[in-house]
Every structure is written in C-alpha cells, then in structure tokens.
Design a protein around this motif. Structure first.
Motif, PDB file in Angstrom:
ATOM      1  N   ILE A  21       0.901  -1.186   0.017  1.00  0.00           N
ATOM      2  CA  ILE A  21       0.078  -0.051  -0.206  1.00  0.00           C
ATOM      3  C   ILE A  21       0.954   1.090  -0.109  1.00  0.00           C
ATOM      4  O   ILE A  21       1.874   1.345   0.540  1.00  0.00           O
ATOM      5  CB  ILE A  21      -0.939   0.111   1.289  1.00  0.00           C
ATOM      6  N   HIS A  22       0.596   2.281  -0.833  1.00  0.00           N
ATOM      7  CA  HIS A  22       1.134   3.543  -0.696  1.00  0.00           C
ATOM      8  C   HIS A  22       0.421   4.555  -0.968  1.00  0.00           C
ATOM      9  O   HIS A  22      -0.543   4.839  -1.649  1.00  0.00           O
ATOM     10  CB  HIS A  22       2.050   3.582  -2.103  1.00  0.00           C
ATOM     11  N   PHE A  23       0.522   5.315   0.315  1.00  0.00           N
ATOM     12  CA  PHE A  23      -0.348   6.817   0.397  1.00  0.00           C
ATOM     13  C   PHE A  23       0.110   7.943  -0.654  1.00  0.00           C
ATOM     14  O   PHE A  23       1.250   8.069  -0.734  1.00  0.00           O
ATOM     15  CB  PHE A  23      -0.399   7.129   2.058  1.00  0.00           C
ATOM     16  N   ALA A  24      -0.801   8.453  -1.027  1.00  0.00           N
ATOM     17  CA  ALA A  24      -0.663   9.485  -1.980  1.00  0.00           C
ATOM     18  C   ALA A  24       0.361  10.645  -1.106  1.00  0.00           C
ATOM     19  O   ALA A  24       0.000  10.873  -0.006  1.00  0.00           O
ATOM     20  CB  ALA A  24      -1.761  10.040  -2.626  1.00  0.00           C
ATOM     21  N   PRO A  25       0.982  11.440  -1.800  1.00  0.00           N
ATOM     22  CA  PRO A  25       1.786  12.635  -1.170  1.00  0.00           C
ATOM     23  C   PRO A  25       0.729  13.545  -0.349  1.00  0.00           C
ATOM     24  O   PRO A  25       1.061  14.221   0.671  1.00  0.00           O
ATOM     25  CB  PRO A  25       2.543  13.121  -2.077  1.00  0.00           C
ATOM     26  N   LYS A  26      -0.719  13.947  -1.090  1.00  0.00           N
ATOM     27  CA  LYS A  26      -1.333  14.933  -0.457  1.00  0.00           C
ATOM     28  C   LYS A  26      -2.850  14.031  -0.915  1.00  0.00           C
ATOM     29  O   LYS A  26      -2.895  13.363  -1.721  1.00  0.00           O
ATOM     30  CB  LYS A  26      -1.263  15.993  -1.363  1.00  0.00           C
ATOM     31  N   GLY A  27      -3.702  14.623   0.015  1.00  0.00           N
ATOM     32  CA  GLY A  27      -5.109  14.050  -0.129  1.00  0.00           C
ATOM     33  C   GLY A  27      -5.379  12.480   0.349  1.00  0.00           C
ATOM     34  O   GLY A  27      -4.341  12.021   1.500  1.00  0.00           O
ATOM     35  N   SER A  28      -6.146  12.000   0.083  1.00  0.00           N
ATOM     36  CA  SER A  28      -6.856  10.479   0.761  1.00  0.00           C
ATOM     37  C   SER A  28      -6.649   9.414  -0.058  1.00  0.00           C
ATOM     38  O   SER A  28      -6.826   8.361   0.069  1.00  0.00           O
ATOM     39  CB  SER A  28      -8.111  10.792   1.276  1.00  0.00           C
TER      40      SER A  28
END
Length: 306
Positions: A172-179
């Motif tokens: 899983i990789h979280f976006a640098p901004k937002g959800s």
C-alpha cells in the motif's frame, strides 16, 4: 602471432569490464536518504558469506538500513530477528515501520527515534498512516483499519473496522497529498479514492509508489515498462523500460529514481544466488548505484533523512 592475439583479447576483455563497471557506477552524488529492508534468510556465518560492498560478514535475519550518502556507505542492522522480519510503508517520507513477529517499531530515520508497536494478536500490519492515525491490518484474510494513539512512546490501539471493498493488499502506498491510496493485490494494481470507498482495478502489474506531483508509478511486467498513471483522469504514459532480470520494488521520495531487485552469481564467494538492489534514474534509465543485499530479501523502502 598467437601470443599477440591472446594479449589483445585479454586487453579487450579488460577494457570492456572497466567500461561496464564505469557505466554502472553512475552519479551517486544526487542520491539521498536510506533503504530499509528485511532479510528473511540467514546467510552462513563464514568467511565467504556476507555482502561484498554493503552488509558484511555475519549477515543474518533481521531489518537492515543502507545509507545512500557518502563514498562507501555500509549497511547496518536495525533489528536482528530470530523469527519473521518485516517492514511496511507509511505516509511520511521520513518514517518506516518494521519489526519481528508480533513486535514492531515506528522508526524516524532523521533522528533514529522509535515508538514501540505491539501487533494485535493474529493480525499483520501492511501499512501505517501518521497523518490519520490508523493502520491497515489483515486478520484471517480480511482487511481492517485500526486506529491508534501514541501514549508514553507506545502505540495504543483503539477502534477496528472491516473494509469490505478492498482486496487483500500486498503493498500500500499513500498519496503525498489527499486521501488517495495506491495498492497491489493478486498481481493487479488498484486505486482507492479514500477509506471505505471501493477500490478500482487499473493495471496488471506492480504498484511502486507516487511522485511528489501526485502521479502514481506502476510497473507492467509483460512489457517491462514503468508508467506514470494519473488516477484523476485515467491517462498514463511510459517512463523507462527495465532490463530483463530486474524487478522494480520502490520509488525514491523525490520521484527521480527507481529501486530494482536482481539476483546474480557471486563466483568469488561461491554464492549461487546473491540478491542486489540497483538504483536507476527514472529520466535516463542509467544505473546510479548497485548495492548487495543478501539472500531472501523482502520488501524494501526508500526513506528520506530531511
């Protein structure tokens, strides 16, 4: 005549080897941060064992850190491990979560500060959010979101909720901004607009991570291509091709480099399958650095120090 031909052949071979080594050396001055990875197979503790230019003799099962700055950085063990070693991604370029079995830590690579994590019984952590104070966990083949707070330098777990619209993720990789979240599951790449929304299947391939501009990077094995994907409107374009025998595993936090994993035969040490990381420029595809990793290397994450 034959003697001259032999001498010329040896000179030509030496010239080619030097040229290849020079080409693979690359420009390491622009590399920043550290690699953190788990080694799940112990190497023999003998003279011939160990790592040529990174981890040295006595390499064992555990979690390792490989600094990228300096002329000859050496990998060092962060946590030795007698059981399953693991590490997972976070939504901060300066943090990673790693551990052994059901005990883990939240590690800040900038100041080496740690927060203790006790993994809930029967669960496995697959990603950790510092922005929203939750973790993705897997329990009996189902995906959950677990909220937490930090108390006295320890993670204290609170509510747990099942997520019905998410396949069991490998990464899983979280976006640098937002959800938005980029996921990999069962050989497919998914985009999750937000928690509790339905995951959208996009490409058959590997989810590598995000660029700082909010574009996702995906590897398509059938074409050996890394592509940039714009989840907002579904368009994409090719970035670079990856040579046969290498598998991309991570993107640098600045979005300029890709980390690949490969296996080679180390004749000098009589080791048949030594695994190594290669760092390639996403702009040119040129190798910037090659780092020996060991046997049984699992996921690897690239974290900043700044």
């Amino acid at each position: 005549m034959r003697k001259r031909l032999i001498i010329f052949s040896l000179f030509l071979i030496s010239f080619i080897l030097v040229a290849v080594l020079y080409q693979n050396k690359g420009d390491t001055r622009s590399l920043r941060g550290s690699l953190i990875f788990a080694v799940d197979t112990r190497l023999p503790n003998q003279t011939l064992a160990g790592i040529r230019s990174g981890v040295k003799v006595g390499t064992g099962k555990g979690v390792w850190i490989q600094p990228l700055e300096g002329t000859s950085p050496k990998a060092k063990v962060l946590q030795p491990c007698s059981e399953n070693a693991w590490c997972v991604n976070t939504d901060s370029p300066n943090y990673v979560v790693f551990g052994c079995g059901d005990s883990g830590v939240l590690y800040n690579v900038r100041d080496t500060q740690t927060v203790h994590i006790g993994v809930p019984a029967g669960e496995r952590i697959v990603a950790f959010s510092l922005r929203e104070n939750y973790a993705f966990t897997i329990l009996e083949e189902r995906v959950y979101i677990r909220f937490y707070k930090i108390v006295d330098n320890r993670i204290v777990w609170s509510q747990i909720h099942p997520l019905e619209n998410i396949p069991k993720p490998k990464t899983i990789h979280f976006a640098p901004k937002g959800s938005m979240i980029l996921m990999e599951s069962g050989g497919w790449v998914y985009v999750l607009p937000a928690i509790r929304q339905k995951a959208k299947q996009t490409y058959q391939g590997r989810a590598l991570g995000w660029s700082p501009d909010g574009t996702a990077l995906v590897y398509i094995p059938s074409e050996r291509l890394i592509i940039k994907y714009y989840p907002q409107h579904g368009s994409s374009f090719s970035v670079i091709s990856i040579p046969k025998g290498e598998t991309p595993v991570a993107i640098s936090p600045d979005g300029l480099f890709v980390l690949t994993k490969t296996t080679y035969l180390d004749v000098r040490r009589l080791l048949p399958e030594v695994q190594a990381f290669r760092i390639r420029s996403l702009k040119t595809g040129k190798v910037q650095s090659t780092i020996d990793a060991g046997w049984g290397v699992g996921n690897a994450y690239w974290v900043n120090k700044y």
